[in-house]
Write an enzyme that holds these catalytic residues in place. Structure first.
Site, short mmCIF file in Angstrom:
data_model
loop_
_atom_site.label_atom_id
_atom_site.label_comp_id
_atom_site.label_asym_id
_atom_site.label_seq_id
_atom_site.Cartn_x
_atom_site.Cartn_y
_atom_site.Cartn_z
N HIS A 76 0.84 -1.20 0.00
CA HIS A 76 0.00 0.00 0.00
C HIS A 76 0.88 1.25 0.00
O HIS A 76 1.99 1.26 0.52
CB HIS A 76 -1.01 0.01 1.16
N ASP A 78 0.14 4.39 1.27
CA ASP A 78 0.02 5.38 2.35
C ASP A 78 0.79 4.95 3.58
O ASP A 78 1.18 3.80 3.74
CB ASP A 78 -1.45 5.60 2.70
N ASP A 115 6.35 0.82 7.27
CA ASP A 115 5.04 0.19 7.08
C ASP A 115 4.26 1.08 6.13
O ASP A 115 3.77 2.13 6.54
CB ASP A 115 4.34 0.07 8.43
N GLU A 145 -4.79 2.37 2.87
CA GLU A 145 -4.91 1.13 3.65
C GLU A 145 -5.04 1.43 5.13
O GLU A 145 -5.81 0.80 5.85
CB GLU A 145 -3.70 0.24 3.38
N GLU A 146 -4.25 2.39 5.62
CA GLU A 146 -4.16 2.60 7.05
C GLU A 146 -5.41 3.24 7.65
O GLU A 146 -5.70 3.03 8.82
CB GLU A 146 -2.94 3.48 7.36
N HIS A 457 3.16 2.64 13.54
CA HIS A 457 2.07 3.55 13.92
C HIS A 457 2.46 4.46 15.07
O HIS A 457 1.59 5.07 15.69
CB HIS A 457 0.78 2.79 14.26
#
Length: 485
Positions: A76, A78, A115, A145-146, A457
């Site tokens: 992904h 983002d 990530d 995605e996130e 994150h």
């Protein structure tokens, strides 16, 4: 170019270095997507953008490998935008600043975007390096995605012709994943009922900082403190010792990140300061002891603030405090069939004060729809009792393990061949896009793997340099050994 671009495998790290220079938080991937598309066109690759904004890039098979099964490499575009309170960073305009810290790569004061930037960079390196041998190849790069899996939700059937999907969004070297949790967002609103500030009160800002935070799926079982839950406890404790009145309550920034910081704008009688200071000192010592070895640097601070124009009604304040204390958070259930695997969890991710209402957002995860729905109903019941509205959106399915997966066996055999050890086969308690892909392309054989990334994150995010090298070796060898149709 920075020292990052000199790491090995050099081509992969050069792409990652470029990714860091192009802002791409969730919902703002357009500049990165355009850069990738332009790059692919310059190389003569077949590029298309689908209706929701995903990119699909095709590369012909290496000579002699035209009859191999088609592979979709997937990542992904983002990244999660999280910064420390003392870091001035605009994720939509400012580049990430990566640096080498021993065996790791980190970012200065923010999330790194490993990530899924490392996986994305690996996909691009495969496209760029003609020495990598592979059959018919498609690279699928999804958006958002996130924050909502918009790209995976919007992927249409018939766009991709491959047989095997290799997802690059896992975060532990030596593990391969054959299943993941599904999830749903809980969006809660509680109307703001206002009263005047009581006479004789002074305004104060209570803040909680210094927590690790982390990924609300991968780290949820590790007992990390949630700033939102701690704040709810503190406010209830303070209200039992002084005439506390709440004006604003804010904590966390993303529903899929464990809240690292939270604050409250409150008013108290002037003579309550000594009591409050002593209470906070006791609570800080208690929390540091309770979370020793997990969250060692919890800070509770109190500072004078500008007097607010209003405070919450006593009824709203009590109902909100009760609901936040009772709101489920953390691991709800462990799997009965897989040792050590979280079945269901929930994260009290965001609390925010708006002019007309209080907003709360939770992300509920489970390996099956039944577990997800059970926790969702529990959450809704708590907030309904407080007079709030609770609606659910963005529900996505889990990815059910396939014990007969041929690509999983190929990856296990290849890992053993390369590194003389079998990887661990796991189910991840995070929302990979594979479950959504499987609903549209049920015939795909799928597996997920990646390098070691810690602190995803959160601004503590870091990626292990040697693990990236091993990930690349494994990816290249698996592509070479994909069987014929």
């Amino acid at each position: 170019m920075t020292p990052i671009s000199q790491l090995s495998p050099r081509l992969l790290w050069q792409f990652f270095d470029t990714l860091c220079s192009i802002p791409h938080p969730s919902g703002h991937e357009a500049a990165l997507r355009q850069w990738i598309a332009d790059w692919a066109v310059e190389r003569g690759l077949d590029v298309m953008q689908d209706a929701v904004g995903n990119l699909i890039i095709r590369k012909a098979a290496s000579a002699g490998m035209e009859k191999r099964k088609g592979v979709i490499l997937q990542a992904h575009m983002d990244m999660v935008p999280q910064a420390n309170a003392d870091t001035d960073h605009n994720f939509t305009t400012d580049p990430i600043q990566p640096y080498i810290d021993g065996d790791w790569v980190r970012a200065r004061g923010t999330t790194l975007g490993a990530d899924n930037g490392i996986g994305l960079s690996a996909c691009m390196a495969v496209l760029a390096d003609d020495k990598v041998q592979h059959g018919p190849l498609e690279v699928l790069l999804t958006i958002d995605e996130e924050s909502g899996m918009t790209g995976a939700f919007g992927l249409a059937p018939g766009l991709l012709q491959g047989d095997i999907l290799l997802n690059t969004d896992s975060e532990q070297d030596g593990d391969v994943y054959m299943g993941c949790a599904g999830g749903v967002d809980a969006n809660i609103t509680l109307p703001y009922e206002a009263e005047p500030v009581p006479a004789g009160h002074q305004a104060l800002r209570l803040t909680i900082t210094g927590l690790r935070g982390g990924h609300s799926g991968i780290n949820i079982h590790q007992g990390r403190a949630s700033a939102n839950k701690l704040l709810a406890e503190l406010l209830m404790d303070i209200s039992q010792h002084a005439e506390l009145r709440l004006s604003e309550l804010d904590g966390g920034t993303l529903r899929n990140a464990i809240a690292r910081e939270a604050s409250a704008l409150l008013t108290l009688p002037a003579d309550a300061m000594d009591t409050l200071s002593a209470l906070l000192e006791r609570r800080q010592q208690q929390y540091r002891c309770e979370f020793a070895g997990i969250d060692d640097f919890i800070r509770l601070e109190l500072a004078p603030a500008t007097m607010p124009a209003r405070v919450m009604s006593t009824s709203l304040q009590q109902r909100l405090s009760d609901a936040l204390l009772a709101c489920p958070h953390g691991v709800m259930e462990m799997s009965r069939s897989m040792d050590g695997v979280v079945q269901s969890s929930t994260n009290l991710g965001v609390i925010g004060t708006r002019p007309e209402h209080i907003h709360v957002q939770c992300l509920i995860r489970s390996l099956n729809d039944e577990g997800r729905n059970r926790v969702a109903e529990m959450t809704a019941a708590v907030f309904r009792l407080a007079g709030a509205r609770c609606n659910f959106d963005g529900a996505y399915p889990g990815w059910q393990p396939d014990p007969d997966s041929a690509v999983m066996q190929l990856l296990l055999d290849t890992h053993k061949e390369l590194f003389d050890v079998l990887p661990e086969v796991k189910v991840i308690h995070a929302g990979l896009e594979c479950g959504l892909f499987k609903a549209v392309y049920p015939g795909w054989d799928m597996v997920s793997f990646g390098p070691t990334i810690q602190g995803a994150h959160s601004p503590d995010e870091r990626v292990h340099i040697e693990a990236v090298s091993r990930f690349w070796q494994l990816l290249v060898r698996v592509l070479k050994q994909i069987p014929e149709r």
